[in-house]
Design a protein around this motif. Structure first.
Motif, short mmCIF file in Angstrom:
data_model
loop_
_atom_site.label_atom_id
_atom_site.label_comp_id
_atom_site.label_asym_id
_atom_site.label_seq_id
_atom_site.Cartn_x
_atom_site.Cartn_y
_atom_site.Cartn_z
N TRP A 162 1.48 9.80 9.18
CA TRP A 162 2.65 9.67 10.06
C TRP A 162 2.33 8.81 11.27
N LEU A 163 1.16 9.06 11.87
CA LEU A 163 0.74 8.29 13.04
C LEU A 163 0.55 6.82 12.69
N GLY A 164 -0.05 6.55 11.52
CA GLY A 164 -0.23 5.17 11.08
C GLY A 164 1.09 4.46 10.92
N TYR A 165 2.10 5.18 10.37
CA TYR A 165 3.43 4.59 10.22
C TYR A 165 4.03 4.25 11.59
N LYS A 166 3.85 5.16 12.56
CA LYS A 166 4.41 4.93 13.90
C LYS A 166 3.70 3.78 14.61
N LEU A 167 2.39 3.64 14.36
CA LEU A 167 1.61 2.62 15.05
C LEU A 167 1.66 1.26 14.36
N HIS A 168 2.27 1.22 13.18
CA HIS A 168 2.24 0.01 12.36
C HIS A 168 2.72 -1.22 13.13
N HIS A 169 3.78 -1.08 13.88
CA HIS A 169 4.35 -2.22 14.61
C HIS A 169 3.94 -2.24 16.08
N ARG A 170 3.07 -1.33 16.50
CA ARG A 170 2.67 -1.25 17.90
C ARG A 170 1.22 -1.63 18.14
N VAL A 171 0.39 -1.45 17.14
CA VAL A 171 -1.04 -1.75 17.27
C VAL A 171 -1.38 -2.92 16.35
N PRO A 172 -1.94 -4.00 16.88
CA PRO A 172 -2.31 -5.14 16.02
C PRO A 172 -3.30 -4.71 14.93
N GLU A 173 -2.95 -5.00 13.69
CA GLU A 173 -3.78 -4.58 12.56
C GLU A 173 -5.18 -5.17 12.65
N LYS A 174 -5.29 -6.44 13.06
CA LYS A 174 -6.59 -7.10 13.12
C LYS A 174 -7.53 -6.39 14.09
#
Length: 243
Positions: free
Chosen positions: A204-216
């Protein structure tokens, strides 16, 4: 350590590409035998796989899976039949080498050039069998699969769906030898059940952070962590061998 490992793995699977399943066993192996860490993680990973499979149903590439899956099962069989020959120090050293090697490959990609081109039997056999073996030992099949798939320039959704189905099948196949080897005792299964909500929260946290934390940046930090953990396990493994 298990809570931290599952949070990172869950965040990765929930929105950062799923490649950090490799971090779970090395991190947990800092505080428990690697074989126990793998046994605790496997049922949790199987539940995670079903959640991901629903989201990517029938979007995968059979051409690639047909090359990878038979080889991966071969790698699992090799891992199962050689398991009894490994001592705890041996497994720590092996998991440490896998962790360090995969971190170095993430940064420098020395193996990537060997997989460029259309999906073929030779590269599928090599990377599929390595993925099966490393997945059996440490749930670390992601990097070998990525080495094979990434140069194929698949559509992002097709790539994700292909890896999801691959690891769903691989992880459920692994349940058979893990059970036969006595890895699913009451303590390990009970710990898996206890930790399952942590994994769900991580997704759930990963889904929420998907567009907020740069993946790289997320992966850069995580692979530094993986490299350091791998070095520690290598030192522990070598110390156990010479003790």
């Amino acid at each position: 350590m298990a809570v931290l490992a599952l949070l990172i793995v869950g965040i990765s699977k929930g929105g950062m590409g799923g490649g950090l399943g490799v971090l779970g066993v090395p991190l947990m192996a800092l505080s428990m035998p690697p074989a126990q860490a793998a046994a605790i993680l496997l049922p949790i990973l199987c539940v995670m796989d079903l959640m991901a499979l629903k989201a990517f149903w029938r979007r995968w590439s059979w051409a690639h899976l047909q090359q990878l899956l038979p080889a991966a099962i071969l790698g699992i069989v090799i891992g199962a039949f050689t398991f009894k020959y490994f001592r705890a120090s041996d497994v720590r050293l092996l998991v440490g080498l896998i962790a360090v090697g995969f971190a170095l490959n993430y940064w420098f990609k020395p193996f990537q050039r060997f997989a460029i081109g259309k999906p073929g039997a030779k590269s599928g056999l090599v990377w599929g069998s390595i993925a099966g073996f490393t997945s059996f030992v440490a749930h670390a099949g992601g990097p070998p699969v990525n080495i094979y798939l990434l140069p194929q320039k698949l559509d992002k959704t097709v790539y994700q769906a292909t890896t999801v189905l691959f690891f769903t099948i691989v992880n459920y196949v692994k349940l058979i030898p893990y059970a036969a080897l006595g890895q699913f005792n009451s303590a390990n299964v009970g710990t898996s059940v206890l930790l399952l909500p942590i994994a769900a929260f991580g997704i759930w946290l990963g889904y929420k952070l998907h567009h907020r934390v740069p993946e790289k940046q997320f992966f850069q930090v995580a692979y530094v962590f993986l490299f350091i953990t791998g070095c520690k396990l290598m030192v522990d493994g070598i110390s156990g061998l010479i003790a």
